[in-house]
Scaffold this motif. Structure first.
Motif, PDB file in Angstrom:
ATOM      1  N   LEU A 364       0.848  -1.184   0.000  1.00 20.44           N
ATOM      2  CA  LEU A 364       0.000   0.000   0.000  1.00 20.44           C
ATOM      3  C   LEU A 364       0.884   1.234   0.000  1.00 20.44           C
ATOM      4  O   LEU A 364       1.876   1.301   0.736  1.00 20.44           O
ATOM      5  CB  LEU A 364      -0.908   0.020   1.253  1.00 20.44           C
ATOM      6  N   VAL A 365       0.518   2.220  -0.838  1.00 17.50           N
ATOM      7  CA  VAL A 365       1.184   3.524  -0.826  1.00 17.50           C
ATOM      8  C   VAL A 365       0.267   4.490  -0.087  1.00 17.50           C
ATOM      9  O   VAL A 365      -0.908   4.640  -0.423  1.00 17.50           O
ATOM     10  CB  VAL A 365       1.457   4.033  -2.251  1.00 17.50           C
ATOM     11  N   VAL A 384       0.977   6.043 -10.003  1.00 11.52           N
ATOM     12  CA  VAL A 384       0.941   4.677  -9.468  1.00 11.52           C
ATOM     13  C   VAL A 384      -0.166   3.871 -10.146  1.00 11.52           C
ATOM     14  O   VAL A 384       0.033   2.720 -10.538  1.00 11.52           O
ATOM     15  CB  VAL A 384       0.733   4.704  -7.938  1.00 11.52           C
ATOM     16  N   ARG A 385      -1.344   4.467 -10.306  1.00 11.17           N
ATOM     17  CA  ARG A 385      -2.451   3.748 -10.931  1.00 11.17           C
ATOM     18  C   ARG A 385      -2.173   3.457 -12.401  1.00 11.17           C
ATOM     19  O   ARG A 385      -2.642   2.452 -12.937  1.00 11.17           O
ATOM     20  CB  ARG A 385      -3.742   4.548 -10.785  1.00 11.17           C
ATOM     21  N   SER A 386      -1.404   4.341 -13.039  1.00 11.39           N
ATOM     22  CA  SER A 386      -1.073   4.135 -14.447  1.00 11.39           C
ATOM     23  C   SER A 386       0.003   3.065 -14.622  1.00 11.39           C
ATOM     24  O   SER A 386      -0.113   2.178 -15.475  1.00 11.39           O
ATOM     25  CB  SER A 386      -0.604   5.452 -15.063  1.00 11.39           C
ATOM     26  N   LEU A 391      -1.587  -1.917  -7.436  1.00 17.58           N
ATOM     27  CA  LEU A 391      -1.060  -1.424  -6.166  1.00 17.58           C
ATOM     28  C   LEU A 391      -2.003  -0.381  -5.561  1.00 17.58           C
ATOM     29  O   LEU A 391      -2.161   0.712  -6.117  1.00 17.58           O
ATOM     30  CB  LEU A 391       0.330  -0.818  -6.383  1.00 17.58           C
ATOM     31  N   PRO A 392      -2.637  -0.667  -4.445  1.00 18.68           N
ATOM     32  CA  PRO A 392      -3.536   0.317  -3.828  1.00 18.68           C
ATOM     33  C   PRO A 392      -2.771   1.550  -3.348  1.00 18.68           C
ATOM     34  O   PRO A 392      -1.650   1.449  -2.869  1.00 18.68           O
ATOM     35  CB  PRO A 392      -4.145  -0.442  -2.640  1.00 18.68           C
ATOM     36  N   ILE A 393      -3.403   2.718  -3.485  1.00 19.12           N
ATOM     37  CA  ILE A 393      -2.807   3.962  -2.984  1.00 19.12           C
ATOM     38  C   ILE A 393      -3.904   4.780  -2.318  1.00 19.12           C
ATOM     39  O   ILE A 393      -5.038   4.829  -2.786  1.00 19.12           O
ATOM     40  CB  ILE A 393      -2.129   4.772  -4.109  1.00 19.12           C
TER      41      ILE A 393
END
Length: 453
Positions: A364-365, A384-386, A391-393
């Motif tokens: 997690l970020v 991060v999503r791209s 990966l959850p942020i």
């Protein structure tokens, strides 16, 4: 007798209705200069007078709006830095409770109480200035207010009778429930102070249609009005227009901050509605909050959320904490570690992206929004999503206009927060996958789960 006399005033028509006239009365003379009578010319000026009054009201509302906006920008900036300080104070106090012997419980409790008080003050400031990041959900207004009864009664005094007139039907509104509770408590506290010898405090909810008084989001045709009335001392007419101003109070020095009703004002407008006040000296005050109805949206199921949280299995995971303040990051790391997580710290979005590019395993970020550099927290979330869709942020902030640029699906935890708030926040994130996320993109089956959050 010569000259002309101007007249204006109210008159009554034959049907009994009043109307406003303007005109003049002048003398009439013959060729020899003798007075032969008077000429009276009257005009119905009711519409013009009404238009002038509406123009004056519009100018007053514009001046009030501009004043509120200016004060809001000032208070928002101060509260952002203040919330970081509260984060350090409150978080450190929680750490002390786990590290120190029991000889200092009163001192620790005092620190925590001060931090909570500071948090409440900044929430009131930010809500007034409409810079508070809210987490609105669709709730049953009637049921929610009934659940507040104990909290409302505890905010009053033993010699004050609390009456509640709330219907049984579902009244759906989309609000931040914590802010609604705070608004009602603020009004109840003001009512209590206005009734030092006791009295009655009445809360009622009823449906209304959009009109000039409801204001707010005119796209909503239906509103719910929460009327809160007391039988207290009342407010003089010359002070009534100032009662929602921040820091304005009629209480003695040290008895009030003048922020309670300004929070009510900010909450109502941020929720798409408005708030009005009506008062008579010696008879009491009624404050009415108007909230737009959202009957077409589904009420959030707390039971479903609780069941989802219970189904998650605890496991040791790693959280990447991104914050430009090392002190705040230390406190945040301690709270995460107390909940069973490992943590890694980076002081900028650029440094966090380099860590992920290196292939470090992260589950997690958790990033602050306001940070120096070319990328803030919202920009980091987009990157991060791209690059790593599995990966959850999540983001955190005490206040920032940048939060408005965040997509609704991105979770934001407001500062300051404690262990309980952090635990609940994590439970609302997407369930962790069996394989820990890393700096490499994950399968598309995971992507959809993350997008829903």
């Amino acid at each position: 007798m010569r000259g002309k006399y101007d007249v204006e005033g109210w008159r009554i028509r034959k049907n009994g209705t009043p109307f406003f006239i303007t005109g003049s009365v002048s003398s009439s003379h013959d060729d020899a200069g003798n007075l032969i009578g008077f000429i009276s010319i009257l005009r119905d000026a009711t519409e013009r007078r009404d238009a002038e009054e509406k123009l004056v009201q519009a100018r007053e509302q514009l001046a009030m709006s501009q004043k509120m906006e200016a004060i809001g920008k000032l208070t928002g900036g101060i509260a952002h830095d203040f919330n970081n300080l509260l984060m350090i104070i409150g978080g450190s106090a929680q750490i002390f409770t786990r590290l120190l012997d029991p000889k200092l419980p009163k001192a620790i409790e005092a620190i925590q109480t001060a931090a909570k008080r500071g948090e409440s003050l900044t929430r009131q400031l930010l809500t007034f200035s409409r810079h508070q990041h809210l987490s609105p959900t669709v709730v049953d207004l009637n049921a929610s207010i009934k659940n507040m009864r104990t909290m409302i009664e505890s905010s009053l005094r033993g010699n004050i009778v609390y009456n509640e007139n709330v219907g049984e039907g579902v009244a759906s509104v989309k609000v931040d429930l914590a802010e609604l509770e705070l608004a009602i408590v603020n009004i109840a506290v003001n009512a209590r102070d206005a009734m030092p010898s006791g009295g009655t405090f009445t809360l009622s909810v009823h449906a209304v249609t959009a009109n000039q008084e409801t204001g707010g989001d005119r796209r909503a045709k239906a509103f719910f009005a929460i009327a809160l009335s007391d039988t207290g001392t009342g407010i003089p007419p010359n002070l009534l227009s100032k009662m929602f101003d921040p820091f304005f109070t009629t209480k003695e020095v040290g008895k009030g901050t003048g922020l309670g009703l300004s929070q009510v004002y900010g909450f109502a407008h941020q929720a798409g509605g408005t708030v009005t006040a009506d008062s008579k000296v010696g008879q009491g005050t009624t404050i009415t909050i108007y909230l737009p109805s959202c009957a077409d949206e589904q009420i959030t199921s707390k039971e479903l959320a609780a069941a989802r949280a219970r189904s998650r299995q605890p496991q040791r995971q790693t959280v990447l904490i991104v914050d430009d303040s090392p002190e705040v990051a230390d406190v945040t790391s301690s709270l995460f570690e107390h909940l069973g997580y490992d943590t890694i710290y980076r002081d900028s979005a650029e440094a966090a992206l380099k860590l992920l590019e290196a292939g470090t395993k992260i589950d997690l970020v958790f990033s602050d929004i306001v940070m120096p550099g070319t990328i803030d927290g919202v920009g980091l979330a987009r990157e991060v999503r791209s690059r790593y869709p599995g990966l959850p942020i999540a983001l955190t902030t005490g206040y920032s206009d940048a939060a408005k640029a965040a997509p609704p699906s991105l979770k934001i935890l407001r500062k300051p927060f404690d262990t309980e708030a952090l635990r609940d926040f994590i439970h609302d994130l997407a369930p962790p996958r069996p394989t820990r996320s890393s700096g490499t993109p994950m399968a598309s089956s995971t992507t959809e789960a993350v997008r829903r959050n």
